[in-house]
Write a protein that holds these residues in place. Sequence first.
Motif, PDB file in Angstrom:
ATOM      1  N   ALA A  39       0.832  -1.207   0.000  1.00 45.91           N
ATOM      2  CA  ALA A  39       0.000   0.000   0.000  1.00 45.91           C
ATOM      3  C   ALA A  39       0.871   1.264   0.000  1.00 45.91           C
ATOM      4  N   PHE A  40       1.918   1.275   0.836  1.00 42.67           N
ATOM      5  CA  PHE A  40       2.833   2.419   0.856  1.00 42.67           C
ATOM      6  C   PHE A  40       3.519   2.595  -0.498  1.00 42.67           C
ATOM      7  N   LEU A  41       3.971   1.490  -1.084  1.00 43.35           N
ATOM      8  CA  LEU A  41       4.625   1.565  -2.393  1.00 43.35           C
ATOM      9  C   LEU A  41       3.676   2.112  -3.454  1.00 43.35           C
ATOM     10  N   THR A  42       2.466   1.592  -3.481  1.00 43.98           N
ATOM     11  CA  THR A  42       1.489   2.046  -4.471  1.00 43.98           C
ATOM     12  C   THR A  42       1.179   3.525  -4.294  1.00 43.98           C
ATOM     13  N   ALA A  43       0.939   3.930  -3.045  1.00 40.51           N
ATOM     14  CA  ALA A  43       0.621   5.341  -2.778  1.00 40.51           C
ATOM     15  C   ALA A  43       1.809   6.239  -3.121  1.00 40.51           C
ATOM     16  N   GLY A  44       3.007   5.834  -2.714  1.00 42.05           N
ATOM     17  CA  GLY A  44       4.188   6.657  -2.989  1.00 42.05           C
ATOM     18  C   GLY A  44       4.457   6.814  -4.469  1.00 42.05           C
TER      19      GLY A  44
ATOM     20  N   ILE B 170       9.770   9.027   0.759  1.00 46.57           N
ATOM     21  CA  ILE B 170       9.749   8.342   2.055  1.00 46.57           C
ATOM     22  C   ILE B 170       8.673   7.253   2.049  1.00 46.57           C
ATOM     23  N   LEU B 171       7.528   7.541   1.447  1.00 46.85           N
ATOM     24  CA  LEU B 171       6.482   6.507   1.322  1.00 46.85           C
ATOM     25  C   LEU B 171       6.990   5.306   0.531  1.00 46.85           C
ATOM     26  N   VAL B 172       7.669   5.575  -0.568  1.00 44.28           N
ATOM     27  CA  VAL B 172       8.205   4.486  -1.391  1.00 44.28           C
ATOM     28  C   VAL B 172       9.242   3.685  -0.603  1.00 44.28           C
ATOM     29  N   GLY B 173      10.142   4.374   0.078  1.00 41.54           N
ATOM     30  CA  GLY B 173      11.170   3.689   0.868  1.00 41.54           C
ATOM     31  C   GLY B 173      10.585   2.857   1.993  1.00 41.54           C
ATOM     32  N   THR B 174       9.557   3.377   2.647  1.00 40.72           N
ATOM     33  CA  THR B 174       8.895   2.620   3.707  1.00 40.72           C
ATOM     34  C   THR B 174       8.239   1.370   3.134  1.00 40.72           C
ATOM     35  N   GLY B 175       7.591   1.513   2.003  1.00 37.85           N
ATOM     36  CA  GLY B 175       6.966   0.355   1.359  1.00 37.85           C
ATOM     37  C   GLY B 175       7.988  -0.692   0.954  1.00 37.85           C
TER      38      GLY B 175
ATOM     39  N   GLY C 203      10.893  -1.168   2.371  1.00 40.31           N
ATOM     40  CA  GLY C 203      11.389  -1.786   3.597  1.00 40.31           C
ATOM     41  C   GLY C 203      10.461  -2.867   4.120  1.00 40.31           C
ATOM     42  N   PHE C 204       9.162  -2.603   4.061  1.00 37.42           N
ATOM     43  CA  PHE C 204       8.195  -3.591   4.516  1.00 37.42           C
ATOM     44  C   PHE C 204       8.179  -4.818   3.610  1.00 37.42           C
ATOM     45  N   THR C 205       8.200  -4.611   2.305  1.00 33.44           N
ATOM     46  CA  THR C 205       8.008  -5.737   1.385  1.00 33.44           C
ATOM     47  C   THR C 205       9.273  -6.540   1.140  1.00 33.44           C
ATOM     48  N   THR C 206      10.417  -5.896   1.070  1.00 37.18           N
ATOM     49  CA  THR C 206      11.653  -6.618   0.748  1.00 37.18           C
ATOM     50  C   THR C 206      11.997  -7.639   1.826  1.00 37.18           C
ATOM     51  N   GLN C 207      11.942  -7.240   3.080  1.00 39.09           N
ATOM     52  CA  GLN C 207      12.280  -8.165   4.153  1.00 39.09           C
ATOM     53  C   GLN C 207      11.267  -9.294   4.270  1.00 39.09           C
ATOM     54  N   MET C 208      10.012  -8.984   4.075  1.00 37.68           N
ATOM     55  CA  MET C 208       8.997 -10.033   4.169  1.00 37.68           C
ATOM     56  C   MET C 208       9.118 -11.031   3.024  1.00 37.68           C
ATOM     57  N   ALA C 209       9.552 -10.576   1.857  1.00 44.38           N
ATOM     58  CA  ALA C 209       9.734 -11.512   0.741  1.00 44.38           C
ATOM     59  C   ALA C 209      10.792 -12.549   1.098  1.00 44.38           C
ATOM     60  N   GLY C 210      11.861 -12.114   1.731  1.00 46.24           N
ATOM     61  CA  GLY C 210      12.900 -13.054   2.162  1.00 46.24           C
ATOM     62  C   GLY C 210      12.401 -14.008   3.232  1.00 46.24           C
TER      63      GLY C 210
ATOM     64  N   LEU D 204       3.841   6.091 -12.717  1.00 48.17           N
ATOM     65  CA  LEU D 204       2.477   5.597 -12.854  1.00 48.17           C
ATOM     66  C   LEU D 204       2.470   4.106 -13.201  1.00 48.17           C
ATOM     67  N   THR D 205       3.369   3.693 -14.091  1.00 53.92           N
ATOM     68  CA  THR D 205       3.483   2.268 -14.420  1.00 53.92           C
ATOM     69  C   THR D 205       3.894   1.469 -13.189  1.00 53.92           C
ATOM     70  N   GLY D 206       4.848   2.005 -12.437  1.00 54.82           N
ATOM     71  CA  GLY D 206       5.257   1.347 -11.192  1.00 54.82           C
ATOM     72  C   GLY D 206       4.118   1.256 -10.193  1.00 54.82           C
ATOM     73  N   ALA D 207       3.315   2.311 -10.093  1.00 53.26           N
ATOM     74  CA  ALA D 207       2.179   2.302  -9.161  1.00 53.26           C
ATOM     75  C   ALA D 207       1.157   1.245  -9.564  1.00 53.26           C
ATOM     76  N   ILE D 208       0.937   1.091 -10.860  1.00 58.27           N
ATOM     77  CA  ILE D 208      -0.011   0.071 -11.327  1.00 58.27           C
ATOM     78  C   ILE D 208       0.507  -1.325 -10.975  1.00 58.27           C
ATOM     79  N   LEU D 209       1.801  -1.560 -11.189  1.00 56.79           N
ATOM     80  CA  LEU D 209       2.386  -2.860 -10.840  1.00 56.79           C
ATOM     81  C   LEU D 209       2.332  -3.103  -9.335  1.00 56.79           C
ATOM     82  N   CYS D 210       2.568  -2.062  -8.549  1.00 56.04           N
ATOM     83  CA  CYS D 210       2.499  -2.204  -7.093  1.00 56.04           C
ATOM     84  C   CYS D 210       1.066  -2.420  -6.622  1.00 56.04           C
ATOM     85  N   ALA D 211       0.097  -1.857  -7.336  1.00 53.42           N
ATOM     86  CA  ALA D 211      -1.302  -2.126  -7.002  1.00 53.42           C
ATOM     87  C   ALA D 211      -1.617  -3.609  -7.213  1.00 53.42           C
ATOM     88  N   LEU D 212      -1.042  -4.193  -8.264  1.00 56.09           N
ATOM     89  CA  LEU D 212      -1.204  -5.640  -8.471  1.00 56.09           C
ATOM     90  C   LEU D 212      -0.532  -6.428  -7.348  1.00 56.09           C
ATOM     91  N   ALA D 213       0.646  -5.956  -6.901  1.00 56.92           N
ATOM     92  CA  ALA D 213       1.327  -6.607  -5.774  1.00 56.92           C
ATOM     93  C   ALA D 213       0.503  -6.472  -4.496  1.00 56.92           C
TER      94      ALA D 213
END
Length: 187
Positions: free
Chosen positions: A22-27, A48-53, A55-62, A129-138
Amino acid sequence: MDTSAASAISWMPTLIPVVGAAFLTAGLGLLSTMDTGTSLLLTSLYMILVGTGLGFTTQMAGTIAQNSVAVRDMGAAMSSSNLFRTLGGSLGVAVFGSLFTRAVQSHPPTGAQDAYLTAVANGTGRVFLTGAILCALAFVASLFVIEVPLQKAGPPAPAADAPVSPAPGGQSPAMTSDEVMGRENMG
């Protein structure tokens, strides 16, 4: 641990990728709205929103990759995760770079700096915008993450009254660091 603390912890692993996506998509969505007049402070807040997103997703993927395989396959799972993360980054740079280049070339500068800056802002807007669409799918995919209890580290400990079996070759199972290094009688 009381039941309220246990229930609070039980939904956290499922919530973290959702919040991160959600943070990634919004950012990225907010970054796509930037133009030549966007302030540095506002741009920083979006980043900062993108970086927070991330941080949340990268560690959880691992963590999800580690927890989804048997302990003996953990090295292969993590190396595969890193390989695909690297390939995805490379592919992302190539795709987003071509989107940016196409957007800038569709607005050729006519000698004026403002026209060029507008073209660059339009190009980065399309990329974000393309990145936001992909992050919305994520984000949608993260809603379907199934929580699996975390694996315990290592084999189960032997019972306190169980006899200790000797190591292969008749060696003592507990060796000192000098014995391991081959310095038994170097005194």
